[in-house]
Design an enzyme around this catalytic site. Structure first.
Site, PDB file in Angstrom:
ATOM      1  N   ASN A   6     -16.402  28.266  11.881  1.00  0.00           N
ATOM      2  CA  ASN A   6     -15.349  27.291  11.601  1.00  0.00           C
ATOM      3  C   ASN A   6     -15.574  26.093  12.518  1.00  0.00           C
ATOM      4  O   ASN A   6     -15.306  26.167  13.718  1.00  0.00           O
ATOM      5  CB  ASN A   6     -13.971  27.915  11.840  1.00  0.00           C
ATOM      6  CG  ASN A   6     -12.841  26.941  11.564  1.00  0.00           C
ATOM      7  OD1 ASN A   6     -13.049  25.881  10.967  1.00  0.00           O
ATOM      8  ND2 ASN A   6     -11.635  27.302  11.994  1.00  0.00           N
ATOM      9  N   LEU A   7     -16.066  25.009  11.952  1.00  0.00           N
ATOM     10  CA  LEU A   7     -16.401  23.831  12.756  1.00  0.00           C
ATOM     11  C   LEU A   7     -15.191  22.953  13.056  1.00  0.00           C
ATOM     12  O   LEU A   7     -15.294  21.992  13.821  1.00  0.00           O
ATOM     13  CB  LEU A   7     -17.488  23.009  12.048  1.00  0.00           C
ATOM     14  CG  LEU A   7     -18.780  23.773  11.707  1.00  0.00           C
ATOM     15  CD1 LEU A   7     -19.810  22.817  11.124  1.00  0.00           C
ATOM     16  CD2 LEU A   7     -19.333  24.497  12.926  1.00  0.00           C
ATOM     17  N   LYS A   8     -14.066  23.276  12.439  1.00  0.00           N
ATOM     18  CA  LYS A   8     -12.795  22.574  12.686  1.00  0.00           C
ATOM     19  C   LYS A   8     -12.967  21.060  12.522  1.00  0.00           C
ATOM     20  O   LYS A   8     -13.625  20.609  11.589  1.00  0.00           O
ATOM     21  CB  LYS A   8     -12.243  22.972  14.052  1.00  0.00           C
ATOM     22  CG  LYS A   8     -12.081  24.494  14.193  1.00  0.00           C
ATOM     23  CD  LYS A   8     -11.363  24.919  15.458  1.00  0.00           C
ATOM     24  CE  LYS A   8     -11.239  26.431  15.509  1.00  0.00           C
ATOM     25  NZ  LYS A   8     -10.485  26.889  16.696  1.00  0.00           N
ATOM     26  N   HIS A  86      -5.204  30.264   8.995  1.00  0.00           N
ATOM     27  CA  HIS A  86      -5.622  30.056  10.386  1.00  0.00           C
ATOM     28  C   HIS A  86      -4.426  29.604  11.216  1.00  0.00           C
ATOM     29  O   HIS A  86      -3.598  28.819  10.757  1.00  0.00           O
ATOM     30  CB  HIS A  86      -6.744  29.019  10.459  1.00  0.00           C
ATOM     31  CG  HIS A  86      -7.435  28.986  11.785  1.00  0.00           C
ATOM     32  ND1 HIS A  86      -6.881  28.383  12.899  1.00  0.00           N
ATOM     33  CD2 HIS A  86      -8.625  29.506  12.194  1.00  0.00           C
ATOM     34  CE1 HIS A  86      -7.700  28.520  13.917  1.00  0.00           C
ATOM     35  NE2 HIS A  86      -8.767  29.203  13.517  1.00  0.00           N
ATOM     36  N   GLU A 151      -7.688  37.195  14.369  1.00  0.00           N
ATOM     37  CA  GLU A 151      -7.870  36.206  15.429  1.00  0.00           C
ATOM     38  C   GLU A 151      -6.613  36.137  16.296  1.00  0.00           C
ATOM     39  O   GLU A 151      -5.675  35.400  15.962  1.00  0.00           O
ATOM     40  CB  GLU A 151      -8.143  34.826  14.832  1.00  0.00           C
ATOM     41  CG  GLU A 151      -9.496  34.658  14.206  1.00  0.00           C
ATOM     42  CD  GLU A 151      -9.855  33.188  14.054  1.00  0.00           C
ATOM     43  OE1 GLU A 151     -10.880  32.778  14.621  1.00  0.00           O
ATOM     44  OE2 GLU A 151      -9.103  32.446  13.401  1.00  0.00           O
ATOM     45  N   GLY A 157      -9.950  29.456  21.281  1.00  0.00           N
ATOM     46  CA  GLY A 157     -10.226  28.264  22.079  1.00  0.00           C
ATOM     47  C   GLY A 157      -9.987  28.402  23.565  1.00  0.00           C
ATOM     48  O   GLY A 157     -10.110  27.437  24.308  1.00  0.00           O
ATOM     49  N   SER A 187     -12.814  33.222  20.589  1.00  0.00           N
ATOM     50  CA  SER A 187     -13.718  33.091  21.738  1.00  0.00           C
ATOM     51  C   SER A 187     -14.927  34.012  21.645  1.00  0.00           C
ATOM     52  O   SER A 187     -15.368  34.596  22.639  1.00  0.00           O
ATOM     53  CB  SER A 187     -12.955  33.323  23.046  1.00  0.00           C
ATOM     54  OG  SER A 187     -11.970  32.315  23.237  1.00  0.00           O
TER      55      SER A 187
END
Length: 223
Positions: A6-8, A86, A151, A157, A187
């Site tokens: 997930n490159l956000k 998410h 998650e 993060g 993470s």
């Protein structure tokens, strides 16, 4: 194993094109178990050896929905996989749309990575499993193209992954509810990925910051 990145809100169309070229060359052959979610402005039209997914979408084909992405837009880029639930989307008020999004994606045959996870207060109060079960009550756990990603919010993060024992407990519980693939995200990095993937019922990982550089993502895939 499934490896999803997930490159956000990172990468431009130009930089993701380079990312994709390197990943395509390294992989050599098409593999739908490698999934990358770039920003929508960076979607690529060409065929790739990995599956390109959408971080977000609106449950419509098209219409008067300012600023949204509909199915028509995803179709133009051959997008067949979507991320739903998410925590960063839920925090922006996406919660009420989640069931509608899921049903729309299911109706149109998308592969769905459905994210669930508890915050630290819920974990510390011992209500993790109860909370996760409630998050799953609104979706069809038998949908054949469903993947569930656990998650924990306190790990996203932060650089601090959940404890392996906690991950194992949650995945064991989820495996009792559904037979779909189960991922862990939060993470994930080169220091912990092997241990995470060794957990019973873990079918892969959803990676964030550690996959922003394609070279790092490739290292994680190769182990």
């Amino acid at each position: 194993m499934i490896f999803a990145a997930n490159l956000k809100c990172n990468h431009t169309r130009a930089s993701f094109k380079i990312y994709a070229e390197i990943l395509n060359k390294t992989m050599g052959a098409k593999c739908d178990d490698i999934i990358v979610f770039p920003p929508s402005v960076a979607f690529l039209e060409n065929e790739n050896n990995f599956m390109q997914g959408a971080q977000n979408f609106y449950p419509c084909v098209n219409g008067a929905f300012t600023g949204e992405l509909g199915k028509e837009h995803l179709d133009e880029f051959g997008i067949k996989c979507v991320l739903i639930g998410h925590s960063e989307r839920r925090a922006l008020g996406d919660e009420e749309l989640i069931k509608v999004k899921f049903n729309f994606a299911k109706e149109h045959g998308y592969k769905i990575i459905f994210c669930i996870g508890e915050n630290l207060d819920t974990k510390n109060s011992g209500k993790t499993l109860e909370f996760l079960k409630k998050q799953l009550e609104i979706i069809d756990l038998n949908y054949e193209k469903l993947i569930i990603a656990y998650e924990p919010i306190y790990s996203i993060g932060t650089g601090v992954s959940a404890q392996t024992a906690d991950i194992a407990k949650v995945l064991e519980f989820l495996a009792s509810l559904t037979k779909v693939p189960l991922l862990y995200g939060g993470s994930v990095n080169e220091n912990n990925i092997k241990e995470i993937l060794s957990v019973n019922h873990c079918g892969g990982v959803l990676i964030g910051s550690a996959a922003l550089k394609v070279e790092n993502f490739i290292k994680l895939i190769k182990g």
